[in-house]
Write a protein that holds these residues in place. Structure first.
Motif, PDB file in Angstrom:
ATOM      1  N   VAL A 120     -10.331 -47.115 -11.841  1.00 45.25           N
ATOM      2  CA  VAL A 120      -9.058 -46.399 -11.805  1.00 45.25           C
ATOM      3  C   VAL A 120      -8.881 -45.600 -13.086  1.00 45.25           C
ATOM      4  O   VAL A 120      -9.074 -46.119 -14.181  1.00 45.25           O
ATOM      5  CB  VAL A 120      -7.885 -47.402 -11.645  1.00 45.25           C
ATOM      6  N   ASP A 121      -8.518 -44.329 -12.939  1.00 46.85           N
ATOM      7  CA  ASP A 121      -8.186 -43.484 -14.082  1.00 46.85           C
ATOM      8  C   ASP A 121      -6.723 -43.736 -14.426  1.00 46.85           C
ATOM      9  O   ASP A 121      -5.823 -43.205 -13.769  1.00 46.85           O
ATOM     10  CB  ASP A 121      -8.426 -42.017 -13.731  1.00 46.85           C
ATOM     11  N   ILE A 122      -6.472 -44.560 -15.455  1.00 51.20           N
ATOM     12  CA  ILE A 122      -5.098 -44.953 -15.760  1.00 51.20           C
ATOM     13  C   ILE A 122      -4.259 -43.791 -16.278  1.00 51.20           C
ATOM     14  O   ILE A 122      -3.038 -43.844 -16.205  1.00 51.20           O
ATOM     15  CB  ILE A 122      -5.041 -46.158 -16.725  1.00 51.20           C
ATOM     16  N   LEU A 123      -4.901 -42.733 -16.761  1.00 52.56           N
ATOM     17  CA  LEU A 123      -4.140 -41.557 -17.198  1.00 52.56           C
ATOM     18  C   LEU A 123      -3.562 -40.792 -16.012  1.00 52.56           C
ATOM     19  O   LEU A 123      -2.654 -39.986 -16.163  1.00 52.56           O
ATOM     20  CB  LEU A 123      -5.001 -40.631 -18.042  1.00 52.56           C
ATOM     21  N   ASN A 124      -4.094 -41.062 -14.823  1.00 55.92           N
ATOM     22  CA  ASN A 124      -3.626 -40.400 -13.614  1.00 55.92           C
ATOM     23  C   ASN A 124      -2.502 -41.195 -12.934  1.00 55.92           C
ATOM     24  O   ASN A 124      -2.038 -40.824 -11.875  1.00 55.92           O
ATOM     25  CB  ASN A 124      -4.790 -40.176 -12.644  1.00 55.92           C
ATOM     26  N   ILE A 125      -2.111 -42.302 -13.540  1.00 61.65           N
ATOM     27  CA  ILE A 125      -0.997 -43.107 -13.040  1.00 61.65           C
ATOM     28  C   ILE A 125       0.126 -43.018 -14.066  1.00 61.65           C
ATOM     29  O   ILE A 125      -0.082 -43.288 -15.243  1.00 61.65           O
ATOM     30  CB  ILE A 125      -1.418 -44.572 -12.831  1.00 61.65           C
ATOM     31  N   LYS A 126       1.305 -42.622 -13.599  1.00 60.96           N
ATOM     32  CA  LYS A 126       2.455 -42.519 -14.495  1.00 60.96           C
ATOM     33  C   LYS A 126       3.153 -43.870 -14.610  1.00 60.96           C
ATOM     34  O   LYS A 126       3.117 -44.675 -13.680  1.00 60.96           O
ATOM     35  CB  LYS A 126       3.466 -41.503 -13.951  1.00 60.96           C
ATOM     36  N   ILE A 144       9.769 -51.458  -7.011  1.00 57.77           N
ATOM     37  CA  ILE A 144      11.037 -51.220  -6.315  1.00 57.77           C
ATOM     38  C   ILE A 144      10.797 -50.964  -4.830  1.00 57.77           C
ATOM     39  O   ILE A 144      11.398 -51.585  -3.970  1.00 57.77           O
ATOM     40  CB  ILE A 144      11.779 -50.011  -6.933  1.00 57.77           C
ATOM     41  N   CYS A 145       9.894 -50.022  -4.541  1.00 63.17           N
ATOM     42  CA  CYS A 145       9.691 -49.577  -3.163  1.00 63.17           C
ATOM     43  C   CYS A 145       8.342 -48.863  -3.066  1.00 63.17           C
ATOM     44  O   CYS A 145       8.101 -47.892  -3.788  1.00 63.17           O
ATOM     45  CB  CYS A 145      10.825 -48.639  -2.771  1.00 63.17           C
ATOM     46  N   ARG A 146       7.477 -49.344  -2.164  1.00 59.64           N
ATOM     47  CA  ARG A 146       6.143 -48.745  -2.018  1.00 59.64           C
ATOM     48  C   ARG A 146       6.233 -47.288  -1.545  1.00 59.64           C
ATOM     49  O   ARG A 146       5.435 -46.455  -1.946  1.00 59.64           O
ATOM     50  CB  ARG A 146       5.278 -49.549  -1.036  1.00 59.64           C
ATOM     51  N   ARG A 147       7.209 -46.972  -0.724  1.00 61.95           N
ATOM     52  CA  ARG A 147       7.377 -45.587  -0.246  1.00 61.95           C
ATOM     53  C   ARG A 147       7.700 -44.658  -1.412  1.00 61.95           C
ATOM     54  O   ARG A 147       7.144 -43.574  -1.534  1.00 61.95           O
ATOM     55  CB  ARG A 147       8.478 -45.548   0.815  1.00 61.95           C
ATOM     56  N   ARG A 148       8.594 -45.102  -2.258  1.00 60.30           N
ATOM     57  CA  ARG A 148       8.972 -44.313  -3.435  1.00 60.30           C
ATOM     58  C   ARG A 148       7.776 -44.157  -4.379  1.00 60.30           C
ATOM     59  O   ARG A 148       7.553 -43.080  -4.941  1.00 60.30           O
ATOM     60  CB  ARG A 148      10.137 -45.013  -4.130  1.00 60.30           C
ATOM     61  N   ALA A 149       7.012 -45.225  -4.555  1.00 62.90           N
ATOM     62  CA  ALA A 149       5.807 -45.154  -5.392  1.00 62.90           C
ATOM     63  C   ALA A 149       4.797 -44.173  -4.804  1.00 62.90           C
ATOM     64  O   ALA A 149       4.192 -43.379  -5.524  1.00 62.90           O
ATOM     65  CB  ALA A 149       5.189 -46.538  -5.553  1.00 62.90           C
ATOM     66  N   TRP A 150       4.610 -44.205  -3.494  1.00 63.29           N
ATOM     67  CA  TRP A 150       3.674 -43.302  -2.827  1.00 63.29           C
ATOM     68  C   TRP A 150       4.060 -41.853  -3.078  1.00 63.29           C
ATOM     69  O   TRP A 150       3.227 -41.019  -3.399  1.00 63.29           O
ATOM     70  CB  TRP A 150       3.648 -43.605  -1.324  1.00 63.29           C
ATOM     71  N   MET A 151       5.373 -41.557  -2.943  1.00 60.93           N
ATOM     72  CA  MET A 151       5.832 -40.187  -3.164  1.00 60.93           C
ATOM     73  C   MET A 151       5.614 -39.760  -4.617  1.00 60.93           C
ATOM     74  O   MET A 151       5.224 -38.629  -4.879  1.00 60.93           O
ATOM     75  CB  MET A 151       7.295 -40.042  -2.750  1.00 60.93           C
ATOM     76  N   VAL A 194      -2.240 -54.186 -10.494  1.00 65.05           N
ATOM     77  CA  VAL A 194      -1.266 -53.164 -10.099  1.00 65.05           C
ATOM     78  C   VAL A 194      -1.948 -51.803  -9.993  1.00 65.05           C
ATOM     79  O   VAL A 194      -1.705 -51.047  -9.043  1.00 65.05           O
ATOM     80  CB  VAL A 194      -0.067 -53.124 -11.073  1.00 65.05           C
ATOM     81  N   TYR A 195      -2.826 -51.481 -10.943  1.00 68.27           N
ATOM     82  CA  TYR A 195      -3.563 -50.207 -10.878  1.00 68.27           C
ATOM     83  C   TYR A 195      -4.347 -50.104  -9.571  1.00 68.27           C
ATOM     84  O   TYR A 195      -4.340 -49.065  -8.908  1.00 68.27           O
ATOM     85  CB  TYR A 195      -4.544 -50.082 -12.052  1.00 68.27           C
ATOM     86  N   THR A 196      -5.042 -51.175  -9.212  1.00 71.93           N
ATOM     87  CA  THR A 196      -5.840 -51.186  -7.985  1.00 71.93           C
ATOM     88  C   THR A 196      -4.946 -51.003  -6.763  1.00 71.93           C
ATOM     89  O   THR A 196      -5.270 -50.224  -5.856  1.00 71.93           O
ATOM     90  CB  THR A 196      -6.640 -52.502  -7.875  1.00 71.93           C
ATOM     91  N   GLU A 197      -3.819 -51.684  -6.738  1.00 69.97           N
ATOM     92  CA  GLU A 197      -2.882 -51.555  -5.616  1.00 69.97           C
ATOM     93  C   GLU A 197      -2.318 -50.137  -5.523  1.00 69.97           C
ATOM     94  O   GLU A 197      -2.150 -49.602  -4.428  1.00 69.97           O
ATOM     95  CB  GLU A 197      -1.746 -52.576  -5.746  1.00 69.97           C
ATOM     96  N   LEU A 198      -2.036 -49.532  -6.657  1.00 64.36           N
ATOM     97  CA  LEU A 198      -1.524 -48.154  -6.651  1.00 64.36           C
ATOM     98  C   LEU A 198      -2.577 -47.171  -6.150  1.00 64.36           C
ATOM     99  O   LEU A 198      -2.242 -46.222  -5.428  1.00 64.36           O
ATOM    100  CB  LEU A 198      -1.042 -47.752  -8.041  1.00 64.36           C
ATOM    101  N   GLU A 199      -3.827 -47.376  -6.514  1.00 62.15           N
ATOM    102  CA  GLU A 199      -4.889 -46.488  -6.018  1.00 62.15           C
ATOM    103  C   GLU A 199      -5.057 -46.642  -4.512  1.00 62.15           C
ATOM    104  O   GLU A 199      -5.285 -45.652  -3.809  1.00 62.15           O
ATOM    105  CB  GLU A 199      -6.207 -46.753  -6.744  1.00 62.15           C
ATOM    106  N   LYS A 200      -4.949 -47.857  -3.996  1.00 63.51           N
ATOM    107  CA  LYS A 200      -4.988 -48.066  -2.545  1.00 63.51           C
ATOM    108  C   LYS A 200      -3.823 -47.338  -1.895  1.00 63.51           C
ATOM    109  O   LYS A 200      -3.991 -46.663  -0.876  1.00 63.51           O
ATOM    110  CB  LYS A 200      -4.907 -49.555  -2.211  1.00 63.51           C
ATOM    111  N   ILE A 243      -1.375 -43.456   4.207  1.00 60.57           N
ATOM    112  CA  ILE A 243      -0.310 -42.569   4.671  1.00 60.57           C
ATOM    113  C   ILE A 243       1.000 -43.121   4.138  1.00 60.57           C
ATOM    114  O   ILE A 243       1.065 -44.273   3.694  1.00 60.57           O
ATOM    115  CB  ILE A 243      -0.287 -42.443   6.215  1.00 60.57           C
ATOM    116  N   ILE A 244       2.037 -42.310   4.183  1.00 63.18           N
ATOM    117  CA  ILE A 244       3.316 -42.704   3.610  1.00 63.18           C
ATOM    118  C   ILE A 244       3.811 -44.012   4.244  1.00 63.18           C
ATOM    119  O   ILE A 244       3.846 -44.136   5.466  1.00 63.18           O
ATOM    120  CB  ILE A 244       4.362 -41.574   3.742  1.00 63.18           C
TER     121      ILE A 244
END
Length: 170
Positions: free
Chosen positions: A3-9, A18-25, A137-143, A148-149
């Motif tokens: 995971v490129d951690i610089l690409n995750i804010k 808080i909300c996976r949908r909000r994180a996805w957006m 958390v990084y791995t989950e965010l990359e997944k 899809i949303i």
């Protein structure tokens, strides 16, 4: 997963709690910021609470608004929050910023979460356990980024501060 951690804010990480949908957006750079008091409040905090000696820097997609550089060249990450309701997300956001600095070769002393209306300061340490949890958390965010949303979910934040609630629920 690499995971490129610089690409995750830090905001992506906070939204993840808080909300996976909000994180996805957020991961897709889709933001709803018009006429929202909570976004305006956060913007105000990031500008108003800056103290003498703090600086802001940009690393990848991240802007660290309140970075303190101590006389012995250690770094302290400060975050100012309006409440304690999202504390796990706030903690991981600060851990993320600390981890970015660490991977860039900086010596990070600690992180501090300041809550408006309170003199309490939550001290955050970046230890091996925190790094392992952060990597999960990084791995989950990359997944999540590659899915899809997600469907909207109703939770406390839908009615108490979510700038996306009208998008999700009309």
């Amino acid at each position: 997963m690499n995971v490129d951690i610089l690409n995750i804010k830090g905001t992506d990480i906070n939204y993840y709690f808080i909300c996976r949908r909000r994180a996805w957006m957020s991961l897709k750079n889709f933001y709803i910021i018009d006429k929202n008091q909570f976004v305006a409040h956060g913007d105000y905090l990031s500008k108003k609470k800056r103290r003498y000696g703090f600086t802001n820097i940009k690393l990848g997609r991240n802007v660290l608004d309140n970075l303190e550089i101590t006389p012995n060249d250690n770094y302290i990450v400060h975050e100012f929050k309006r409440g304690k309701k999202v504390l796990p997300g706030d903690i991981f956001q600060v851990l993320h910023y600390m981890n970015i600095l660490r991977t860039k070769g900086y010596t990070v002393e600690n992180g501090e979460i300041h809550t408006l209306g309170s003199k309490d300061i939550k001290i955050i340490k970046l230890d091996e356990d925190a790094i392992n949890e952060l990597n999960t958390v990084y791995t989950e965010l990359e997944k999540l980024r590659n899915e899809i949303i997600p469907d909207p979910i109703r939770n406390y934040y839908c009615n108490h501060g979510c700038s996306y609630s009208s998008f999700c629920w009309g």
